[in-house]
Design an enzyme around this catalytic site. Structure first.
Site, short mmCIF file in Angstrom:
data_model
loop_
_atom_site.label_atom_id
_atom_site.label_comp_id
_atom_site.label_asym_id
_atom_site.label_seq_id
_atom_site.Cartn_x
_atom_site.Cartn_y
_atom_site.Cartn_z
N TYR A 111 -72.30 101.57 -56.70
CA TYR A 111 -72.75 100.91 -57.94
C TYR A 111 -74.14 101.43 -58.26
O TYR A 111 -75.03 101.43 -57.40
CB TYR A 111 -72.79 99.40 -57.73
CG TYR A 111 -73.25 98.61 -58.94
CD1 TYR A 111 -72.45 98.51 -60.08
CD2 TYR A 111 -74.49 97.97 -58.95
CE1 TYR A 111 -72.86 97.79 -61.18
CE2 TYR A 111 -74.91 97.24 -60.06
CZ TYR A 111 -74.09 97.15 -61.16
OH TYR A 111 -74.50 96.44 -62.26
N ASP A 137 -79.59 107.05 -54.68
CA ASP A 137 -79.88 105.75 -55.29
C ASP A 137 -80.31 104.82 -54.15
O ASP A 137 -79.48 104.31 -53.39
CB ASP A 137 -78.62 105.22 -55.99
CG ASP A 137 -78.88 103.88 -56.69
OD1 ASP A 137 -79.86 103.21 -56.33
OD2 ASP A 137 -78.09 103.52 -57.58
N LYS A 149 -85.72 96.84 -57.73
CA LYS A 149 -86.57 95.65 -57.56
C LYS A 149 -87.51 95.67 -56.35
O LYS A 149 -88.57 95.07 -56.38
CB LYS A 149 -85.67 94.43 -57.49
CG LYS A 149 -84.45 94.63 -56.58
CD LYS A 149 -83.17 94.20 -57.27
CE LYS A 149 -81.95 94.80 -56.62
NZ LYS A 149 -80.79 94.85 -57.48
N1 HOZ Z 1 -74.85 94.14 -56.53
C1 HOZ Z 1 -75.94 93.63 -57.30
C2 HOZ Z 1 -77.21 93.97 -56.64
N2 HOZ Z 1 -77.29 95.32 -56.27
C3 HOZ Z 1 -75.76 92.15 -57.54
C4 HOZ Z 1 -76.80 91.57 -58.40
C5 HOZ Z 1 -76.25 90.84 -59.58
O1 HOZ Z 1 -75.24 91.27 -60.16
O2 HOZ Z 1 -76.87 89.83 -59.93
#
Ligand code: HOZ
Length: 429
Positions: A143, A238, A266
């Protein structure tokens, strides 16, 4: 009687899609009502009903030092008092760029943005601008945020939504996205054999952490590096999840593979909305206003966010043995989880590296998207609910990670968590 969280959710669904601002937090996949969070401190998070949980999400990664670290908080307060946003250059941005370039050897120049999605979108554009090529290789189950070109067989919420792609993404946006299998170098080679001269970049989560946690097999990342070198394509790591988590130099330092470009999210803002991309000088000099790759942002390098991020990076880099201890704690904790699962005969694949890990409820060893999908998500939902109702806040989806921070101690938080897991798996036999 409804809890305050339930009341808020009832109202929220009439005002926001699914009642949330990001899908996973809606708890839809674990058939539970989401908890609305009021505050957090250290390893703990407290909802609006006053329930406190041991938190294993940590804002999806950035809370390596736990919530509300006093020094991070102090720097935010002090900086906020001087103004929230200028849309102009600040000294803090220079300090941040210096810090990131000093800490991560592959990064000679860096650009701050506001999220991991933005970082990926911009890094792909820089790679395309630099190579003059269009095609991007991405891995199923990885992702990279919700930028159009990356919403093909993506992980995270896309995976649990039960549809591989997103509506609203025109075919034209994904026609240059080539799909490969994580941990399968052969599948990448085939793509390069077919059209290597057209491939601008290979983008990968060096540890996949949005289809649950899937570790790179030995030689996989090195193989990607070699293929990219052979075809003069860019290798993009990433590191939104792994950056400043697996080590001070992220997964690239941990696995000793050097990418051309890196994206952060973040974690680089200590939890504030920050992202960044950076890498080799000659690629980054393609970016405006020096070069012809356009990318901009009024809030990029926001002073309050920079203050938080810089303080966190300073603490991470100056605390002796921080990563050694955190990774050792992770090894111990996931080792103990493994023992519990084994003792109770639970079919599982327990994947972990350092402070990052996850349990898949499947008899198969999970090494890629296909094997991750064999996990019994109903079983995960049952486990999740039990843990939540006993004060443990886990990711509300099978296809996410469990994050530890320095405030999770063996003597208290981790011990308590293991006790509750033991109870659950003993009862659910
Ligand atoms: N997989 C996402 C963080 N890498 C989840 C965060 C979200 O969708 O709030």
């Amino acid at each position: 009687m409804m809890s305050r969280s339930e009341e808020l959710f009832k109202e929220a669904v009439t005002l926001m899609p699914g009642g949330v601002n990001s899908p996973v937090r809606a708890f839809a996949n674990v058939t539970e009502s989401p908890r609305f969070i009021e505050r957090a401190d250290g390893a703990y998070i407290t909802d609006v009903d006053g329930n406190t949980y041991i938190d294993y999400i940590g804002s999806w990664g950035p809370m390596v030092l736990g919530h509300n670290h006093p020094e991070v908080l102090k720097s935010v307060m002090e900086r906020a008092a001087k103004g929230l946003s200028f849309g102009a250059a600040t000294e803090l941005e220079v300090q941040m760029a210096r810090k990131v370039c000093d800490l991560v050897p592959s990064i000679e120049m860096v650009r701050m943005v506001n999220s991991g999605t933005e970082a990926v979108m911009s890094a792909l554009r820089a790679a395309r601008g630099f190579t003059g090529r269009n095609k991007i290789v991405k891995f199923m189950g990885c992702y990279h945020g919700h930028t159009d070109a990356m919403l093909v067989k993506a992980g995270s919420g896309v995976m649990t939504a039960g549809r591989p792609d997103s509506a609203g993404v025109p075919e034209g946006c994904t026609q240059d996205t080539l799909l490969a299998e994580y941990n399968n170098l052969e599948s990448v080679k085939e793509l390069f054999d077919r059209c290597g001269e057209e491939i601008a970049a290979v983008i990968v989560e060096p540890v996949a952490a949005n289809m649950g946690v899937v570790l790179p097999k030995e030689g996989f990342l090195q193989g990607l590096r070699a293929l990219c070198d052979q075809y003069a394509s860019m290798l993009i790591f990433d590191e939104v999840i792994t950056g400043f988590r697996l080590s001070l130099t992220g997964a690239q330092g941990y696995y000793k593979v050097t990418p051309d470009l890196t994206t952060f999210g973040k974690i680089i803002g200590g939890g504030m909305p920050v992202g960044a991309y950076g890498g080799r000088r000659e690629i980054m000099e393609m970016v405006a206003p020096v070069g012809s790759v356009y990318q901009a942002g009024t809030l990029s390098g926001n002073p309050v966010a920079m203050a938080a991020g810089l303080t966190q990076l300073r603490l991470l880099s100056e605390t002796p043995d921080l990563y050694k201890n955190l990774n050792a704690t992770g090894d111990w904790f996931f080792g103990e989880i493994g023992k519990i699962l084994k003792n109770h005969g639970v079919a599982h694949s327990l994947n972990h590296v350092g402070s990052l890990g996850c349990i898949f409820f499947t008899g198969e060893q999970v090494t890629d998207y296909a094997s991750a999908k064999t996990s019994d998500t109903a079983k995960y939902a049952e486990y999740f609910k039990y843990m939540l109702h006993h004060g443990i806040y886990l990711a509300p989806s099978q296809f996410e990670a469990m994050f530890l921070g320095t405030k999770h101690t063996r003597e208290q938080e981790l011990k308590r968590t293991l006790e509750i897991m033991e109870d659950y798996f003993a009862k659910s036999r």
